[in-house]
Design an enzyme around this catalytic site. Structure first.
Site, short mmCIF file in Angstrom:
data_model
loop_
_atom_site.label_atom_id
_atom_site.label_comp_id
_atom_site.label_asym_id
_atom_site.label_seq_id
_atom_site.Cartn_x
_atom_site.Cartn_y
_atom_site.Cartn_z
N SER A 196 -5.99 -61.91 -47.60
CA SER A 196 -7.38 -62.30 -47.45
C SER A 196 -7.57 -63.24 -46.26
CB SER A 196 -7.88 -62.95 -48.74
OG SER A 196 -8.09 -64.33 -48.57
N LYS A 197 -8.71 -63.04 -45.62
CA LYS A 197 -9.05 -63.82 -44.43
C LYS A 197 -9.10 -65.31 -44.78
CE LYS A 197 -12.96 -64.20 -41.27
NZ LYS A 197 -14.19 -63.60 -40.80
N ARG A 198 -9.63 -65.60 -45.97
CA ARG A 198 -9.84 -66.98 -46.36
C ARG A 198 -8.53 -67.67 -46.76
NH1 ARG A 198 -11.46 -68.85 -51.01
NH2 ARG A 198 -11.54 -66.74 -51.87
N LYS A 199 -7.70 -66.93 -47.50
CA LYS A 199 -6.52 -67.59 -48.06
C LYS A 199 -5.27 -67.50 -47.19
CE LYS A 199 -7.69 -66.40 -52.80
NZ LYS A 199 -7.27 -65.38 -53.74
N PHE A 203 -13.16 -61.44 -35.18
CA PHE A 203 -12.00 -61.60 -36.07
C PHE A 203 -11.24 -60.29 -36.13
CE2 PHE A 203 -10.06 -61.44 -40.36
CZ PHE A 203 -9.22 -62.53 -40.23
#
Ligand code: GLU
Length: 547
Positions: free
Chosen positions: A293-296, A46
């Site tokens: 953020s990676k998630r959002k 990533f």
């Protein structure tokens, strides 16, 4: 304590000496002021915007000072290793014109190789052995449970957590006790014996943040894990010394570890490189700002930009705008200069959070793409389509002349006043799709079904592809009048109640019927490009629509 004996006991192998290593990795022969920088990612697969920011800054600084930038892979944490991750890092960065002079898989200059930390374990161990001999490192046999209990105890006492001072249980084990533990087969890690005092403050010059104050490190941090592999802290100190790094620019999440790093360099007897900590990338959300953020946030990942087909130069321009406060002004004066000519400096980097705004990037993309020639645009789209496009989209490139006509129309014919419709390759390919296939209708008609059918049928009867734009439009006007629409806008505006609508409603019926969209470049030209047969077929299919 017999430190020599302890060192031999813990790391019995034969290791290269300090002198040998100094010779193997000699100081670099570079002009004065040349910076040696590096990017040191973990191969997690990533890679994100923060990495790109730091990579651009490191690369720019190395190259504007006549220095070198290398790629080191910090793979000491095997749990996170992902196959193909290194190639992905290199590819992702290359897309944004960040290239390395040396490093993992770069293969140009191997003087400081290997560039994978896992392949340098012997080197780290040799320095670890030295530290044991000097009494600056010791084995710790504490189990996970013991460490957790320690943390709980510290929390209960409202003290800082960690392995330090009176809490560092294994710090004062005798040689006998150590031998017993080893005999019992207990696993151990190697810890630094810190000499710092957290009450002591140190002043430090950060290349980005300026003067900062830090507390001295007092943590006996782990330097070698139980499998003999070093931690990031220790490995980076050894590597940045041996690889002769002069400047470490990294994310500010590492600022808290800086005191550890300074103590490690000093314990190892190395001069530490200069450090600059780049602020986090923030996003505005309503009234508040938060870290990307990676998630959002899909836009945090670099793969997003490639998948969407962001034009690399545009991304680079935006990055440089955010990275260096004087870039925007320079770019205004030098709009066509190669970006490498911008004199990048760490001092001009933002000291506090950088606000990343995708809509600003999109505006820059539109502007940058509008400045390409049709040929350049076609090449850019083709490159993207090869990797990310559908099979059908790949066929758009088989008739280049046709494609160039499409692009010329969509980008605008006047060189000074280019249209700014294209944002990314994926979006541009969607946008031109109707030149290749009858695409699903995306916009609603403003006019009812029966009127539309009547208008479309009448128009088809009189359509002659040899009509020039003027004749074509006068026919549209006649058509409008025949169906109760005002042929002239001014008439409509003067007395709208007298009409069902205006000529623009009629043109819109045709436009949507042909392209599926209410907004397009010049319709006459679109019809010229599509050709008579295709146009008539679309008009007739539009008459068959049920709603
Ligand atoms: N391996 C660290 C990371 O992935 C590198 C930090 C540094 O540049 O020293 O963030």
């Amino acid at each position: 304590m017999q430190y020599d004996e302890l060192a031999q006991l813990l790391l019995p192998g034969k290791y290269p000496s300090r002198e040998e290593l100094e010779k193997r990795y000699p100081p670099r022969n570079l002009p004065k002021g040349a910076e040696v920088t590096r990017l040191a990612p973990s191969p997690t697969g990533f890679i994100h915007l923060g990495n790109l920011f730091v990579a651009i800054a490191n690369e720019r600084i190395a190259h504007t000072t006549g220095g070198k930038v290398f790629l080191r892979i910090e793979d000491t944490d095997l749990k996170r290793k992902v196959d193909g991750a290194v190639e992905a890092v290199i590819e992702s960065l290359k897309y944004f014109s960040v290239s390395f002079d040396e490093g993992a898989e770069i293969g140009k200059d191997e003087t400081y190789a290997p560039f994978y930390q896992r392949q340098r374990v012997e080197i780290y161990q040799s320095y670890a052995k030295e530290l044991i001999k000097k009494g600056r490192a010791y084995p710790c046999f504490c189990t996970e449970e013991e460490l957790t209990a320690l943390r709980e105890e510290q929390k209960a006492n409202k003290e800082l957590t960690g392995y330090y001072g009176k809490y560092a249980k294994c710090r004062n084990l005798s040689l006998e006790e150590i031998k017993e533990n080893l005999k019992a087969g207990k696993p151990f890690v190697l810890r630094l014996r810190s000499e710092g005092n957290a009450e002591h403050k140190i002043k430090f010059h950060d290349e980005i943040k300026g003067e900062i104050t830090l507390s001295e490190n007092d943590q006996d941090v782990v330097i070698l894990k139980s499998d003999g592999v070093p931690t990031y802290h220790f490995a980076h100190a050894v590597d940045d010394h041996l690889m002769r790094t002069t400047l470490v620019l990294r994310g500010e999440e590492w600022l808290a570890s800086l005191p550890i790093h300074l103590e490690l360099f000093s314990a190892l007897g190395f001069e530490h490189p200069r450090y600059g900590h780049n602020c986090s990338i923030m996003k505005q959300e309503g009234e508040t700002r938060r870290k990307l953020s990676k998630r959002k946030d899909p836009e945090f990942s670099l793969s997003f930009y490639r998948k969407e087909g962001y034009y690399p130069r545009a991304v680079l321009v935006y990055m440089l705008t955010l990275l260096n406060s004087n870039f925007e002004e320079w770019y205004l004066i030098n709009p066509t200069a190669p970006l490498e000519e911008f004199p990048f400096t760490a001092k001009k980097m933002s000291k506090s959070g950088t606000l990343f705004d995708l809509s600003k990037l999109n505006d820059i993309c539109k502007k940058e793409l509008s400045q390409l020639s049709e040929e350049e645009m076609a090449n850019f789209l083709e490159e993207w389509t090869k990797n990310y496009g559908s099979d059908r989209q790949k066929e758009y490139f088989s008739d280049r002349e046709y494609l160039l006509r499409v692009l010329q129309l969509c980008m605008g014919t006047q060189s000074k006043k280019r249209r700014k419709d294209f944002e990314t390759a994926s979006q541009a390919m969607e946008m031109i799709a109707y030149f290749f296939d009858r695409t699903p209708r995306v916009d609603e008609y403003r006019v009812d079904l029966d009127t539309r059918r009547a208008v479309l049928q009448d128009f088809s009867r009189t359509y002659d592809e040899r009509d020039d734009a003027q004749v074509w439009f006068s026919k549209v006007k006649e058509l409008a009048a025949a169906h109760g629409f005002a042929a002239e806008m001014k008439d409509y505006k003067a007395a709208p109640e007298n009409y069902r609508g205006s000529v623009s409603d009629v043109a819109e019926i045709l436009r949507i019927a042909i392209t599926g969209k209410a907004n397009t470049p010049d319709l006459w030209t679109i019809m010229q490009i599509l050709g008579r047969e295709e146009c008539l077929s679309r008009l007739s299919l539009a008459c068959e629509e049920e709603v």
